[in-house]
Design a protein around this motif. Sequence first.
Motif, PDB file in Angstrom:
ATOM      1  N   CYS A  78      11.408  -0.506 -10.706  1.00  0.00           N
ATOM      2  CA  CYS A  78      10.452  -1.438 -11.313  1.00  0.00           C
ATOM      3  C   CYS A  78       9.249  -0.675 -11.848  1.00  0.00           C
ATOM      4  O   CYS A  78       8.927   0.419 -11.369  1.00  0.00           O
ATOM      5  N   ASP A  79       8.599  -1.252 -12.847  1.00  0.00           N
ATOM      6  CA  ASP A  79       7.374  -0.699 -13.409  1.00  0.00           C
ATOM      7  C   ASP A  79       6.196  -1.457 -12.806  1.00  0.00           C
ATOM      8  O   ASP A  79       6.163  -2.690 -12.848  1.00  0.00           O
ATOM      9  N   VAL A  80       5.240  -0.717 -12.266  1.00  0.00           N
ATOM     10  CA  VAL A  80       4.132  -1.313 -11.529  1.00  0.00           C
ATOM     11  C   VAL A  80       2.815  -0.782 -12.079  1.00  0.00           C
ATOM     12  O   VAL A  80       2.645   0.430 -12.244  1.00  0.00           O
ATOM     13  N   VAL A  81       1.893  -1.704 -12.356  1.00  0.00           N
ATOM     14  CA  VAL A  81       0.529  -1.321 -12.730  1.00  0.00           C
ATOM     15  C   VAL A  81      -0.337  -1.436 -11.485  1.00  0.00           C
ATOM     16  O   VAL A  81      -0.453  -2.509 -10.895  1.00  0.00           O
ATOM     17  N   MET A  82      -0.919  -0.318 -11.087  1.00  0.00           N
ATOM     18  CA  MET A  82      -1.745  -0.280  -9.894  1.00  0.00           C
ATOM     19  C   MET A  82      -3.144  -0.838 -10.188  1.00  0.00           C
ATOM     20  O   MET A  82      -3.545  -0.954 -11.336  1.00  0.00           O
ATOM     21  N   PRO A  83      -3.894  -1.185  -9.134  1.00  0.00           N
ATOM     22  CA  PRO A  83      -5.225  -1.766  -9.349  1.00  0.00           C
ATOM     23  C   PRO A  83      -6.166  -0.892 -10.173  1.00  0.00           C
ATOM     24  O   PRO A  83      -7.087  -1.407 -10.808  1.00  0.00           O
ATOM     25  N   ASP A  84      -5.937   0.431 -10.190  1.00  0.00           N
ATOM     26  CA  ASP A  84      -6.803   1.311 -10.979  1.00  0.00           C
ATOM     27  C   ASP A  84      -6.310   1.482 -12.418  1.00  0.00           C
ATOM     28  O   ASP A  84      -6.880   2.249 -13.195  1.00  0.00           O
ATOM     29  N   GLY A  85      -5.225   0.766 -12.782  1.00  0.00           N
ATOM     30  CA  GLY A  85      -4.695   0.833 -14.135  1.00  0.00           C
ATOM     31  C   GLY A  85      -3.564   1.816 -14.326  1.00  0.00           C
ATOM     32  O   GLY A  85      -2.948   1.842 -15.397  1.00  0.00           O
ATOM     33  N   ALA A  86      -3.256   2.619 -13.327  1.00  0.00           N
ATOM     34  CA  ALA A  86      -2.139   3.563 -13.441  1.00  0.00           C
ATOM     35  C   ALA A  86      -0.820   2.795 -13.466  1.00  0.00           C
ATOM     36  O   ALA A  86      -0.629   1.856 -12.699  1.00  0.00           O
ATOM     37  N   CYS A  87       0.081   3.194 -14.367  1.00  0.00           N
ATOM     38  CA  CYS A  87       1.392   2.554 -14.476  1.00  0.00           C
ATOM     39  C   CYS A  87       2.461   3.529 -13.994  1.00  0.00           C
ATOM     40  O   CYS A  87       2.547   4.664 -14.496  1.00  0.00           O
ATOM     41  N   VAL A  88       3.244   3.113 -13.005  1.00  0.00           N
ATOM     42  CA  VAL A  88       4.246   3.999 -12.420  1.00  0.00           C
ATOM     43  C   VAL A  88       5.588   3.287 -12.353  1.00  0.00           C
ATOM     44  O   VAL A  88       5.647   2.062 -12.259  1.00  0.00           O
ATOM     45  N   ARG A  89       6.648   4.071 -12.415  1.00  0.00           N
ATOM     46  CA  ARG A  89       8.007   3.538 -12.217  1.00  0.00           C
ATOM     47  C   ARG A  89       8.432   3.863 -10.800  1.00  0.00           C
ATOM     48  O   ARG A  89       8.431   5.023 -10.386  1.00  0.00           O
ATOM     49  N   VAL A  90       8.821   2.840 -10.055  1.00  0.00           N
ATOM     50  CA  VAL A  90       9.123   2.990  -8.634  1.00  0.00           C
ATOM     51  C   VAL A  90      10.604   2.679  -8.390  1.00  0.00           C
ATOM     52  O   VAL A  90      11.037   1.547  -8.606  1.00  0.00           O
ATOM     53  N   PRO A  91      11.395   3.657  -7.939  1.00  0.00           N
ATOM     54  CA  PRO A  91      12.792   3.372  -7.611  1.00  0.00           C
ATOM     55  C   PRO A  91      12.889   2.508  -6.366  1.00  0.00           C
ATOM     56  O   PRO A  91      11.986   2.509  -5.522  1.00  0.00           O
ATOM     57  N   VAL A  92      13.989   1.784  -6.250  1.00  0.00           N
ATOM     58  CA  VAL A  92      14.125   0.837  -5.141  1.00  0.00           C
ATOM     59  C   VAL A  92      13.981   1.521  -3.785  1.00  0.00           C
ATOM     60  O   VAL A  92      13.403   0.957  -2.848  1.00  0.00           O
ATOM     61  N   ALA A  93      14.439   2.760  -3.662  1.00  0.00           N
ATOM     62  CA  ALA A  93      14.376   3.454  -2.379  1.00  0.00           C
ATOM     63  C   ALA A  93      12.941   3.666  -1.915  1.00  0.00           C
ATOM     64  O   ALA A  93      12.669   3.741  -0.707  1.00  0.00           O
ATOM     65  N   ASP A  94      12.009   3.766  -2.869  1.00  0.00           N
ATOM     66  CA  ASP A  94      10.612   4.027  -2.518  1.00  0.00           C
ATOM     67  C   ASP A  94       9.838   2.764  -2.139  1.00  0.00           C
ATOM     68  O   ASP A  94       8.679   2.852  -1.723  1.00  0.00           O
ATOM     69  N   LEU A  95      10.473   1.593  -2.287  1.00  0.00           N
ATOM     70  CA  LEU A  95       9.793   0.345  -1.937  1.00  0.00           C
ATOM     71  C   LEU A  95       9.883   0.048  -0.443  1.00  0.00           C
ATOM     72  O   LEU A  95       9.181  -0.838   0.050  1.00  0.00           O
ATOM     73  N   ASP A  96      10.761   0.774   0.253  1.00  0.00           N
ATOM     74  CA  ASP A  96      10.878   0.605   1.707  1.00  0.00           C
ATOM     75  C   ASP A  96      11.044  -0.864   2.066  1.00  0.00           C
ATOM     76  O   ASP A  96      10.348  -1.407   2.929  1.00  0.00           O
ATOM     77  N   TYR A  97      12.001  -1.513   1.423  1.00  0.00           N
ATOM     78  CA  TYR A  97      12.205  -2.943   1.603  1.00  0.00           C
ATOM     79  C   TYR A  97      12.603  -3.301   3.031  1.00  0.00           C
ATOM     80  O   TYR A  97      13.376  -2.596   3.688  1.00  0.00           O
ATOM     81  N   SER A  98      12.070  -4.414   3.506  1.00  0.00           N
ATOM     82  CA  SER A  98      12.535  -5.066   4.720  1.00  0.00           C
ATOM     83  C   SER A  98      12.536  -6.562   4.418  1.00  0.00           C
ATOM     84  O   SER A  98      12.350  -6.971   3.270  1.00  0.00           O
ATOM     85  N   TYR A  99      12.729  -7.395   5.408  1.00  0.00           N
ATOM     86  CA  TYR A  99      12.828  -8.825   5.176  1.00  0.00           C
ATOM     87  C   TYR A  99      11.525  -9.373   4.597  1.00  0.00           C
ATOM     88  O   TYR A  99      10.484  -9.351   5.245  1.00  0.00           O
ATOM     89  N   ARG A 100      11.576  -9.816   3.330  1.00  0.00           N
ATOM     90  CA  ARG A 100      10.455 -10.412   2.599  1.00  0.00           C
ATOM     91  C   ARG A 100       9.223  -9.508   2.589  1.00  0.00           C
ATOM     92  O   ARG A 100       8.092  -9.959   2.679  1.00  0.00           O
ATOM     93  N   HIS A 101       9.475  -8.201   2.445  1.00  0.00           N
ATOM     94  CA  HIS A 101       8.353  -7.257   2.461  1.00  0.00           C
ATOM     95  C   HIS A 101       8.720  -5.995   1.688  1.00  0.00           C
ATOM     96  O   HIS A 101       9.864  -5.536   1.697  1.00  0.00           O
ATOM     97  N   SER A 102       7.699  -5.425   0.994  1.00  0.00           N
ATOM     98  CA  SER A 102       7.831  -4.112   0.374  1.00  0.00           C
ATOM     99  C   SER A 102       6.565  -3.320   0.667  1.00  0.00           C
ATOM    100  O   SER A 102       5.585  -3.862   1.173  1.00  0.00           O
ATOM    101  N   ARG A 103       6.583  -2.049   0.318  1.00  0.00           N
ATOM    102  CA  ARG A 103       5.417  -1.211   0.585  1.00  0.00           C
ATOM    103  C   ARG A 103       4.445  -1.181  -0.592  1.00  0.00           C
ATOM    104  O   ARG A 103       3.487  -0.402  -0.592  1.00  0.00           O
TER     105      ARG A 103
END
Length: 309
Positions: free
Chosen positions: A161-186
């Motif tokens: 996914c493409d994510v814009v951070m609060p400081d305006g930085a735009c990064v592409r985050v692979p699913v493995a880096d989201l550290d998914y759990s039940y109804r939660h991401s990092r």
Amino acid sequence: MQSAPGSHEEATVGGKVPQDVAGKLTRDAPLAKLVWFKSGGKADWLFEPESVEDLIQFLTRMEEGTPVMALGLGSNLIIRDGGVPGVVVRLGKPFASVEVKRDNVLECGGGAPGILVASSARDAGIAGLEFLRGIPGTVGGFVRMNGGAYGREVADVLVDCDVVMPDGACVRVPVADLDYSYRHSRLPEGAIVVAARFKGEPGDPAEIEAEMNRIAHAREETQPLRSKTGGSTFKNPEGDKAWRLVDAAGCRGLKMGDAQVSEKHANFLINTGHATSADIEGLGEEVRRRVAEATGVALQWEIQRVGRP
């Protein structure tokens, strides 16, 4: 864009908001009409960008520390009656595109609703995304929360996914880096998902359509879809169902003002008239108290509750 005459920035909670930006910027914006419960206060500022570049420019120029919150369809959300400090960012039609890529991948804007993603996959003969038909939200929301329904969740199909951070930085985050759990991401607070890519598998459009219809029928039969509601209220505890615990505590139909536990599905709260957000959240807390007393289980909120009391 709506702005104060002759002003290029204006103070808000936590910092200053730039005024001379592309997109629509509204001060003291009512939010009740934008959420499913139809309750709650105003946003200090509501920003509706026309593009990712607009959003990046806006956040880059905003004073550090200003609270930022993304708003999708408002289906899994209680906006408290005191309103939301800082800036609420709403991704509208410019972010609602869905494009079919090769290898059974769909590239979707953060404002695209789940039903559009599922329908686009069906039309392209891509199976495995039918469950998104049952998630009443947008890509940005269910990617952040690892939304799921009918046995599958976003973690099963997300590529990145493409994510814009609060400081305006735009990064592409692979699913493995989201550290998914039940109804939660990092993903950090204030991060905004502006696009995502989902991967399915080859399938027969007729079979995909049949599965989507099954999901739609199941939702219609079991959930209060025609009420002012917020979706599933509490997370399912390990090995159990939240609705069963709410039932076991005798809370089905319980009322607080115009807020009520749905008679149709005990894990849904509904606004039967003019409930305040305080009524709705207070009812949820009373349900949690009664469930803990009756069963020993501490239910955790799945609906997000934001803003000032």
